[in-house]
Design a protein around this motif. Structure first.
Motif, PDB file in Angstrom:
ATOM      1  N   MET A  36      21.306  21.833 -33.231  1.00 60.63           N
ATOM      2  CA  MET A  36      22.668  21.910 -33.061  1.00 60.63           C
ATOM      3  C   MET A  36      23.070  21.851 -30.667  1.00 60.63           C
ATOM      4  O   MET A  36      23.308  20.864 -30.229  1.00 60.63           O
ATOM      5  CB  MET A  36      23.633  22.335 -33.335  1.00 60.63           C
ATOM      6  CG  MET A  36      24.949  21.962 -33.393  1.00 60.63           C
ATOM      7  SD  MET A  36      26.267  23.278 -34.342  1.00 60.63           S
ATOM      8  CE  MET A  36      26.891  24.424 -32.909  1.00 60.63           C
ATOM      9  N   GLU A  37      22.285  22.786 -30.833  1.00 61.21           N
ATOM     10  CA  GLU A  37      22.096  23.155 -29.357  1.00 61.21           C
ATOM     11  C   GLU A  37      21.621  22.086 -28.433  1.00 61.21           C
ATOM     12  O   GLU A  37      21.397  21.541 -27.595  1.00 61.21           O
ATOM     13  CB  GLU A  37      21.911  24.666 -29.066  1.00 61.21           C
ATOM     14  CG  GLU A  37      22.408  25.506 -27.909  1.00 61.21           C
ATOM     15  CD  GLU A  37      23.981  25.515 -28.328  1.00 61.21           C
ATOM     16  OE1 GLU A  37      24.490  25.163 -27.010  1.00 61.21           O
ATOM     17  OE2 GLU A  37      24.761  25.778 -28.619  1.00 61.21           O
ATOM     18  N   ALA A  68      19.051  24.990 -37.888  1.00 64.10           N
ATOM     19  CA  ALA A  68      19.760  23.981 -37.388  1.00 64.10           C
ATOM     20  C   ALA A  68      20.482  23.988 -36.622  1.00 64.10           C
ATOM     21  O   ALA A  68      21.005  23.752 -35.859  1.00 64.10           O
ATOM     22  CB  ALA A  68      21.031  24.167 -38.684  1.00 64.10           C
ATOM     23  N   GLY A  69      21.302  25.597 -36.571  1.00 63.55           N
ATOM     24  CA  GLY A  69      22.374  25.914 -35.272  1.00 63.55           C
ATOM     25  C   GLY A  69      21.367  25.462 -33.717  1.00 63.55           C
ATOM     26  O   GLY A  69      22.129  24.978 -32.621  1.00 63.55           O
TER      27      GLY A  69
END
Lengths: 144, 308
Positions: free
Chosen positions: A72-73, A68-69
């Protein structure tokens, strides 16, 4: 591009396929994380195949557990550079490998004008060939 | 669970769902390994029930927004905030609320940078690491330093607020700290307070609970009290509680560590005797009673209680 039926730049993995959806990207990210590779997001507006060093969008991401991180980026980068090429790289730090292990494009300009063939007359009626991206006729940042 | 569409008449089996999730096992473990902490356990049970019911509702296409599970743990030192946070990650994983179930434990140092433009990337990096799990911010009130208006902590708080709102599905944020300092922190950051749905207060332990904790701690380290030692320790606890800097379970652990030192010393002193396994395991009353708390009712400056 000359031999490419879709007329799009083909670099790295999956580039002959239709663009990856976010779920598909998530699965690829998951695979990279399961191998312990560090993932990074990079962008450029110079599609020449010899342009290997793209701009980094933030530092590479180490020690993540969940895609998810990274997603997001990627979405942040898409928002900042909607008309650039964006790729995701995975880097393996295993001794003896120590090089990128995955690289795939996750965003591309809406309209890719492609490449022209440039012929140069060299000594003794020799012809040197190279390719030239029509997009790079314009300065950086205004290409697409 | 069946993938067939469910009509209004279909019944769902809460019991089966409950069994399948293995929650009981986690809750039992919680009951076994954490003494006391009644309000905390009740709250965890409520959250577990909510998530389970939510999962059943999904079968009827009764969509509701993902409940916000950000939490704030307040309580005195040594009341088990970190321990429960660790357990929380596991429980939420079992319930399928978080994907990975790991705990990233950070303090101010890990979130706030040293110069302009350093804080945002630092906080974001931590947040990305915690995604799919639980982000535990210990001593969270240090993030906000009202006496320095140019402090970068505020920047970090803003990023956290944004993430807590937008990435609710991806991570759970747990703040921890002492009650009164946390209240101050929330007063100056009302946005933070309203984004945290669960404020859990960890009560101080009673003497019986502390004794039970001591026995549990010893059991995990393969030690045991002799019956006189247990009586001595039961006497020790109220005495120690009256003294300053009492940190609940942590003080108990320290006292036990010192008792182990004395036990080792005692065994060392009687080298000529042959020892059995039980001797190596047992703490005697004299190991406890040698404590300074009994003799003078005071602590050393460094908190050491042994009479020198």
């Amino acid at each position: 591009m000359m031999t490419n039926p879709n007329g799009i730049v083909t670099q790295g993995q999956f580039s002959f396929l239709p663009p990856l959806t976010d779920e598909q990207i998530t699965k690829q990210l998951k695979y990279a994380l399961s191998k312990g590779w560090a993932t990074s997001v990079e962008y450029t507006d110079d599609p020449h195949p010899r342009n290997t060093y793209w701009e980094m969008f933030g530092p590479p991401m180490f020690d993540l557990k969940d895609p998810a991180g990274i997603l997001m980026e990627i979405n942040n980068c898409r928002k900042t550079f909607p008309n650039h090429y964006i790729r995701v790289m995975a880097f393996s730090s295993v001794r003896g490998v120590e090089s990128p292990t995955m690289s795939y494009i996750v965003n591309r300009p809406k309209n890719e004008p492609g490449f022209g063939l440039v012929r140069q007359e060299a000594d003794g009626r020799n012809i040197r060939y190279t390719i030239h991206s029509y997009a790079t006729d314009k300065p950086e940042g205004e290409r697409y | 669970m069946s993938a067939q569409p469910t009509s209004d008449e279909t019944t769902v089996d809460l019991e089966a769902e409950f069994q399948a999730s293995n929650i009981q096992e986690v809750l039992d473990k919680l009951d076994r390994e954490l003494i006391g902490l009644k309000p905390v356990k009740t709250r965890i049970r409520e959250i577990a029930a909510l998530l389970l019911v939510d999962r059943l509702r999904k079968q009827f296409d009764l969509t509701s927004e993902t409940p916000s599970l950000h939490m704030c743990f307040t309580g005195n030192p040594g009341t088990g905030k970190t321990t429960v946070a660790l357990r929380m990650a596991e429980i939420l994983k079992r319930l399928g609320y978080v994907r990975e179930g790991h705990l990233v434990s950070v303090t101010r140092d890990d979130l706030v940078g040293q110069y302009i433009g350093h804080t945002a990337p630092k906080t974001k990096e931590v947040v990305k690491k915690a995604m799919g799990g639980v982000l535990f911010i210990d001593e969270a009130y240090y993030l906000y330093k009202p006496e320095n208006e140019r402090d970068y902590g505020q920047e970090s708080i803003e990023i956290l607020l944004q993430v807590m709102e937008n990435n609710r599905d991806d991570l759970v944020v747990i703040l921890a700290g002492y009650q009164n300092r946390m209240n101050q922190f929330f007063q100056s950051n009302p946005g933070m307070r309203s984004r945290i749905a669960h404020h859990v207060d960890f009560p101080d332990y009673g003497t019986d609970e502390l004794l039970a904790i001591a026995k549990l701690m010893l059991a995990t380290q393969n030690y045991r009290f002799s019956s006189e030692a247990e009586a001595a320790f039961a006497e020790y606890i109220p005495l120690r509680m009256k003294l300053g800097h009492f940190a609940n379970a942590r003080s108990v652990r320290n006292a036990l560590d010192r008792a182990r030192l004395r036990q080792a010393n005692r065994l060392f002193g009687s080298r000529n005797k042959s020892l059995k396994k039980i001797d190596l395991m047992t703490l005697e009353a004299e190991d406890i009673r040698a404590s300074r708390v009994f003799k003078e009712g005071a602590l050393d400056l460094d908190g050491d209680e042994t009479v020198k």
